[in-house]
Design a protein around this motif. Structure first.
Motif: not given
Length: 297
Positions: A163-180, A220-229
């Motif tokens: 499943s690591d192979t699949l994970f490698n090709y998935l978008d890692k952004d939990v949220y897409t909205m920019s901080k500002d 805000l940094n915690d939110i926009v930098l959040l990535n799945p494991t």
């Protein structure tokens, strides 16, 4: 007079040599291509890799990549662009013909790479056994008689090992909205719902009380930098009292993510009412949860 004549002769010789050089250059045949897939990267519309019962399918629409199997999700553009580039540039070191493809493991291959183009062209590469001599694999296009010898590292780049192979090709952004752009943060857990908002003067407030810039910036940094494991493909859970929801908004649109856990250690992400098995560890959420508590205490 003699010097002038010699100069003229030298210029004529140089002219002849220059003419021959450009003639040879213009008529020289280009080296034959050793590419296996005859679809250029710019024309690839989809790739489907099957490896020992595992499958990874990715489609391209405009400049956007999307994983379609074994889950449906936005793809990581960098990793996927590299994959498409590697497939279109896959080369062989030698090719030959042989009617007995069984001895190369190409009669019933369980490792295939299918490529489709925007104009409807399809090519399917069958990958067979590893060669007994040299670090290579045997491969052939489904509708071709040629058997190719391909560098092992090139082929193994396409293997679906876990499943690591699949994970490698998935978008890692939990949220897409920019901080500002974020103007409201809503946190909901078993104790209630808490709204953290930006007021008209641009200050972040909770319950009418202004939040320090350090605390709001950290959150805000915690939110926009959040990535799945990682990912457990298509796993779905209901969650317990330690689950929570975090919604961000810019005033016009919002992004809601539920963090669902059954064991209080691993939190599965549900975005837009959909779970595909993406998860994040409690350790990676610790900073986010700590900074939320600082704000709503």
């Amino acid at each position: 007079m003699k010097t002038f004549r010699n100069t003229i002769i030298m210029l004529l010789i140089l002219g002849v040599l220059a003419g021959y050089y450009y003639y040879a250059k213009s008529t020289k045949k280009p080296a034959p291509s050793t590419n296996i897939i005859n679809i250029s990267k710019s024309k690839i519309s989809s790739v489907d890799i099957k490896d020992a019962g595992n499958e990874l399918a990715i489609e391209k629409s405009g400049s956007t990549y999307n994983v379609t199997k074994p889950v449906s999700y936005k793809a990581d553009s960098t990793s996927t662009d590299d994959l498409f580039n590697s497939i279109s540039g896959l080369k062989y070191s030698r090719k030959f013909t042989d009617t007995d493809v069984r001895k190369y493991g190409l009669d019933k291959s369980d490792f295939t790479i299918s490529v489709s183009s925007k104009d409807g062209k399809n090519e399917e590469l069958l990958v067979g056994n590893k060669s007994p001599v040299g670090d290579s694999y045997y491969a052939k296009l489904k509708n071709s008689n040629y058997i190719y010898v391909v560098d092992a590292s090139s082929i193994e780049n396409f293997q679906i090992t876990s499943s690591d192979t699949l994970f490698n090709y998935l978008d890692k952004d939990v949220y897409t909205m920019s901080k500002d752009k974020i103007s409201k943060i809503t946190y909901t857990d078993s104790t209630g719902t808490y709204n953290i908002e930006k007021n008209k003067s641009g200050k972040w407030v909770y319950n009418g009380k202004e939040i320090s810039s350090d605390n709001s910036e950290a959150l805000l940094n915690d939110i926009v930098l959040l990535n799945p494991t990682g990912i457990d493909p298509n796993k779905k859970i209901v969650g317990n009292n330690s689950s929570f929801t975090l919604t961000i908004s810019d005033g016009n649109k919002s992004e809601e993510v539920k963090f669902l856990t059954n064991d209080n250690a691993t939190y599965y992400l549900q975005k837009n009412a959909t779970q595909i098995g993406l998860y994040i560890s409690k350790d990676q959420l610790s900073s986010l949860l700590s900074d939320i508590k600082k704000v709503i205490k």
